[in-house]
Write an enzyme that holds these catalytic residues in place. Structure first.
Site, short mmCIF file in Angstrom:
data_model
loop_
_atom_site.label_atom_id
_atom_site.label_comp_id
_atom_site.label_asym_id
_atom_site.label_seq_id
_atom_site.Cartn_x
_atom_site.Cartn_y
_atom_site.Cartn_z
N GLY A 71 0.79 -1.21 0.00
CA GLY A 71 0.00 0.00 0.00
C GLY A 71 0.83 1.27 0.00
N THR A 72 1.92 1.29 0.76
CA THR A 72 2.76 2.49 0.81
C THR A 72 3.35 2.80 -0.55
OG1 THR A 72 3.28 2.24 3.16
CG2 THR A 72 4.85 3.47 1.82
N ASN A 154 -8.10 4.29 8.51
CA ASN A 154 -7.55 3.08 9.12
C ASN A 154 -7.60 3.07 10.64
OD1 ASN A 154 -5.51 5.18 8.51
ND2 ASN A 154 -4.14 3.86 9.68
N SER A 203 -3.81 -3.16 -0.74
CA SER A 203 -2.70 -3.86 -0.09
C SER A 203 -3.08 -5.30 0.19
CB SER A 203 -2.33 -3.16 1.22
OG SER A 203 -1.33 -3.89 1.93
N HIS A 205 -1.80 -7.65 2.33
CA HIS A 205 -1.80 -8.25 3.67
C HIS A 205 -2.93 -7.74 4.55
CE1 HIS A 205 0.03 -5.11 6.44
NE2 HIS A 205 0.22 -4.54 5.26
N THR A 241 11.77 -7.30 -11.82
CA THR A 241 11.17 -8.62 -12.04
C THR A 241 9.96 -8.81 -11.15
OG1 THR A 241 13.32 -9.56 -12.62
CG2 THR A 241 11.58 -11.10 -11.97
N CYS A 329 1.70 1.40 11.77
CA CYS A 329 2.88 1.98 11.14
C CYS A 329 3.52 3.05 12.01
CB CYS A 329 2.52 2.57 9.77
SG CYS A 329 1.76 1.39 8.66
#
Length: 384
Positions: A71-72, A154, A203, A205, A241, A329
């Site tokens: 997400g960041t 959030n 995101s 996770h 990659t 965070c």
């Protein structure tokens, strides 16, 4: 007593279906998607299948999905890429962000302003989640601009007026980005009917996918300047990659989250109601942040008078209850929540705790968390 995990807004466990989908790409299907041989072609096909699966879940075209590393990074590519692209054609962008954004947006916005890439404007959000749309629309004006407003906050679960903002910015020169990290799987995130949204972040996770995975939706025709340089992967927006297994896992998690959204949202809403009603009835000096707003079903932000936030979190952890203060965070920060301050003003003496629910949550766990919280708060108040 079993430990109770109520920090799903911070991260979620990878669900078994996602793990199973990813396993082949850690073993026999290990090829580089850019390679021309059989292994590369198989990896490339799997990557494009994942892209199509993610696009279908969001109601967009396959080519509008750019896989990123969380997400960041998605937020940074959206805002940084849009502001740099605008600067190249029209000078420093007029950048507008809400006061309660995730720090992935706020800190980047401050950096863009400090380096002369944007003129930063922060607009307020009311405690009920509303925004002064008339004032914002007038301030944006006819000139090129970049607007970022998260879909679901959030820390509080407050739903912001993204649909109204989409209407406000459609048919304008405003590039509109929304961080939908906490919205996907909880709300109806259907971009086929919200064509004013140009950029959207997801995101992995947060929806039972692997950590380090994410995607940025980039509506066709939206100008972005890449932040990284290298190969031509991901439409040259995100060179390097590709993590094929990660993309497959993310797409699987996203599809399942969308398919199960209605049923799971109803279940979580009932559990959150139980949590909030019991805490507010059994303890005095307790408030629910955002209780006057429309909220996503999985987050309850509870403020407790007369206790210290750090001591409350530590004691709950010792009793087996996993919750958080502000955003995970910011767990190492000594500052209070910028979200609570932006909504209610500075000077609050309450300890705000975020209980965030998910697949691991059930009625027994909620009742245990409430009983433990009540005991801990009473003990801390008695010894204060």
């Amino acid at each position: 007593m079993n430990p109770v995990y109520l920090d799903h807004a911070a991260t979620t466990p990878v669900r078994p279906e996602v793990q199973e989908a990813m396993i082949p790409f850690a073993e026999e299907n290990f090829g580089n998607p850019s390679s021309q041989h059989r292994w590369g072609r198989e990896a490339s096909a799997a990557l494009e299948d994942a892209r199509a699966e993610a696009a279908a879940a969001l109601g967009v075209r396959n080519g509008e999905i750019c896989f990123v590393r969380g997400g960041t990074e998605g937020d940074n590519l959206a805002l940084g890429g849009a502001c740099h692209a605008t600067r190249e054609t029209a000078g420093p962008a007029s950048l507008w962000v809400s006061a309660i954004e995730h720090h992935a947006v706020l800190h980047l916005a401050e950096h863009l302003a400090d380096t002369g890439s944007a003129r930063l404007n922060v607009f307020p959000v009311r405690p009920d989640g509303s925004v002064d749309l008339d004032a914002l629309g007038s301030a944006l004006g006819p000139d090129p601009a970049v607007l970022s407003c998260m879909w679901v906050n959030n820390e509080t679960g407050i739903v912001l007026p993204v649909e109204a903002l989409s209407e406000l910015t459609r048919d304008t020169d405003v590039i509109f980005h929304t961080d939908a990290v906490q919205a996907v799987g909880k709300l109806d995130v259907d971009l086929s009917r919200l064509d004013g949204i140009d950029l959207l972040t997801v995101s992995g996770h947060k929806i039972y996918g692997p950590k380090g995975t994410g995607l940025l939706f980039v509506r066709g025709g939206t100008a972005l300047t890449p932040l990284l340089y290298g190969g031509g992967q991901e439409r040259r927006l995100r060179p390097g990659t590709e993590d094929v297994g990660g993309a497959v896992g993310l797409a699987t998690a996203l599809r399942l989250a969308v398919e199960e959204r209605t049923r799971e949202a109803e279940r979580l809403s009932e559990l959150r109601t139980l949590l909030e009603r019991r805490l507010t009835s059994e303890l005095d000096g307790v408030v629910v942040a955002g209780d006057e707003a429309v909220r996503a079903p999985h987050v309850a932000n509870i403020g407790f008078e007369g206790v210290d936030t750090s001591m409350l979190l530590i004691n709950l952890d010792l009793e087996g209850i996993a919750v958080s203060g502000a955003s995970a965070c910011q767990s190492g920060s000594s500052r209070g929540s910028h979200v609570i301050e932006a909504l209610y003003g500075p000077g609050s003496t309450r300890a705000h705790v975020r209980y965030s629910l998910g697949r691991l949550s059930d009625d027994d766990g909620i009742r245990q968390a409430v009983d433990t919280t009540v005991d801990v708060v009473r003990r801390l108040r008695d010894t204060a």
